[in-house]
Design an enzyme around this catalytic site. Structure first.
Site: not given
Ligand code: F6R
Length: 569
Positions: A2, A486, A101-102, A470, A27, A75, A467, A564, A463
């Site tokens: 949000c 295993h 927000n919250g 997601e 976001r 959101w 990617k 985001k 990592e």
């Molecule tokens: C994945 C991604 C998320 C963030 C996570 C933490 O590509 O971007 O996994 O890394 O939500 O976010 P920050 O770094 O903003 O604390």
């Protein structure tokens, strides 16, 4: 997640707010809305879907000019994705509008109390209790009405309230991990949940802290805490953040991956002039380093921990931030904490940081957003200077986080960081984009994808898998190659693509060969990624994920269900 934006001043507030909503889009959200006051009445316009659809609706309605407006991108958490559930929410008597927000944890009880007093609710949200509570405490003094209402709210919140009885005032309230910043400019005030959206517009920016209230008028902002007025200093923001554009690229993600060489250069410039002596002394004096972060930043934490340990510098414990309250690790005051966050607003990371601080630890933030909550709460903030990252999937910020970690390790070891060769390597990998596209074309129909690594490349594997998951929604796992036999090997068949992240360490690379044979003999397709010194090997996986998403006609910038900036725990 949000987002809040509001404007109060001489301009057309609805236009300022719709512009602001566009800057909050990155976001993540699923509906948007705004409220304004005209002829002493609150009006709302809401729309499910993109902000552009809301803007279209606003334009079609030819709204009258108003000097005050609240805007919100929602959101969904409590209640489905509908116009009724979109913010702003207005009290049953039409007097108060709120964007929030919250999460209000006791909203069910509050709702039933208000219903028993004859209040009718129109949405399934927790937020709608806020304007209705404020309205119950209606008085000449809107701050008093809001502070009275807040006494009943449990949970975390940042909200703005406006009343048709006070068309030149917005009241802001905050409690918990939700950010809220107030930016002033001549004869106008902007309020936002996102610091970067204000840096290019405002002369001064103030951050509201927990338990604080602000009474905002076009030419004045007054702050209050525990019933007393307080004086606040504006944030010291170094540079104004320019709104990001896609430039010559089709997506933000593509642009951000291609910015990696520039990010390395920016980090070199930043850290050439920084003195890390005090920080190095702190690390020398500590017992254990605790790292806490989420998602990609957590993977950066694993990477940094491995670099510390490889040099035998300190014991490092890496915590998934959301698990910290449930694992009860041994923490002593001689330890130090590093929290890693691109946005600087991730609720779980912020909460972990507060735990460390409450336990007396010195806290260091590796953070990309200057002035964000995590940045402000840290004893030392180490900027990642990656520039605004818009795509939900973090790419350039990950490289920046690991590189800043490496700079700290090198500062302790009194050795230089090889920026020039890293930039060269990044350029070189980006030059392989077409080959990676070919691998994607040949394997786009695979049911599952495994990234296999060893040593540092095992972390890159984790990592890499995040990617791919997601933005392509494909089943994908990152595995330390030795673990394959295993359990996970049971899944490997001819519908599997195994991506081998070759480690730089010869012995590790030799051992990884065993795993290649294991998957090959079960029919798996194989793609071997060459060894790369440093975390830059991830660029291969970032490009792979990007191309696969595009092949599957998915928007890599806005993956489903994800936001985001994750500001709820
Ligand atoms: C994945 C991604 C998320 C963030 C996570 C933490 O590509 O971007 O996994 O890394 O939500 O976010 P920050 O770094 O903003 O604390």
């Amino acid at each position: 997640m949000c987002g809040i934006i509001a404007y109060l001043g001489k301009d057309n507030a609805v236009n300022r707010v719709t512009e602001g909503l566009k800057t909050l889009e990155y976001r993540g959200y699923d509906s948007a809305g705004l409220a304004y006051i005209s002829k002493e009445t609150i009006h709302t316009v809401k729309q499910v879907g993109p902000v552009d659809a809301l803007v279209q609706k606003v334009n079609d309605l030819k709204l009258p000019k108003s000097n005050i407006a609240l805007g919100h991108t929602r959101w969904a958490t409590h209640g489905g994705i509908t116009e009724q559930n979109s913010h702003p929410h207005v009290s049953d008597d039409g007097n108060i509008a709120v964007v929030h927000n919250g999460i209000i944890e006791n909203y069910i009880q509050l709702k039933s109390d208000l219903e028993s007093k004859g209040v009718t609710f129109k949405s399934a949200t927790d937020t709608e209790v806020i304007p209705n509570l404020i309205s119950q405490f209606k008085s000449e003094n809107i701050l008093k009405s809001v502070t009275e209402a807040c006494k009943y709210l449990k949970g975390s919140y940042a909200f703005l309230a406006m009343s048709c009885d006070h068309p030149d005032t917005i009241v802001a309230a905050k409690n918990g991990s939700q950010p809220l910043v107030i930016g002033t400019v001549k004869d106008a005030v902007y309020i936002s949940s996102d610091t970067p959206t204000l840096t290019s517009k405002c002369d001064k920016i103030y951050a509201l802290e927990d338990a604080e209230f602000a009474v905002i008028c076009p030419t004045s902002v007054k702050f209050h805490k525990f019933g007393k007025s307080i004086v606040k200093k504006p944030l010291a923001i170094m540079a104004s953040v320019k709104p990001a554009t896609k430039g010559i690229y089709n997506t933000f993600m593509e642009r951000e991956i291609h910015e990696i060489p520039d990010v390395i250069e920016a980090i070199e410039r930043e850290y050439c002039k920084r003195d890390l002596t005090k920080l190095v002394a702190k690390i020398h004096a500590c017992d254990t380093i605790h790292i806490a972060a989420c998602g990609t930043s957590y993977h950066a934490g694993l990477y940094i921990a491995r670099m510390f340990e490889r040099q035998g510098l300190r014991r490092v414990l890496v915590h998934v931030a959301s698990e910290l309250p449930h694992t009860n690790p041994i923490i002593n005051p001689r330890d130090i904490a590093i929290v890693i966050s691109q946005s600087g607003e991730t609720a779980d990371t912020l909460s972990a940081m507060k735990t460390f601080k409450n336990r007396g630890l010195y806290t260091i933030a590796i953070c990309n957003v200057e002035g964000s909550s995590i940045w402000r709460y840290a004893d030392t903030a180490l900027p990642t200077v990656a520039g605004t990252e818009v795509a939900v999937a973090s790419t350039k910020a990950y490289i920046a986080q690991t590189l800043v970690g490496e700079i700290v390790v090198n500062a302790i070891m009194e050795q230089p960081t090889n920026f020039v060769s890293y930039r060269k390597a990044a350029h070189e990998i980006l030059g392989h984009s077409e080959e990676i596209l070919k691998v994607v074309s040949e394997n786009k129909d695979m049911n599952r994808i495994f990234f296999l690594g060893k040593g540092l490349s095992a972390i890159t594997a984790l990592e890499s898998a995040l990617k791919v998951k997601e933005i392509t929604y494909r089943h994908c796992e990152g595995i330390a190659a030795g673990e394959l036999k295993h359990g996970t090997l049971a899944l490997v068949d001819s519908n599997t693509l195994s991506i081998i992240l070759t480690p730089t360490d010869e012995a590790a690379a030799q051992k990884l060969n065993n795993s290649i044979h294991e998957v090959k003999s079960r029919g798996s397709h194989i793609w071997t990624v060459p060894p790369v010194e440093s975390s830059l090997q991830i660029i291969y996986a970032q490009l792979f994920a990007l191309h696969l998403a595009q092949k599957l006609s998915l928007d890599p910038d806005k993956p489903r269900n994800l936001a985001k900036s994750v500001t709820v725990e």
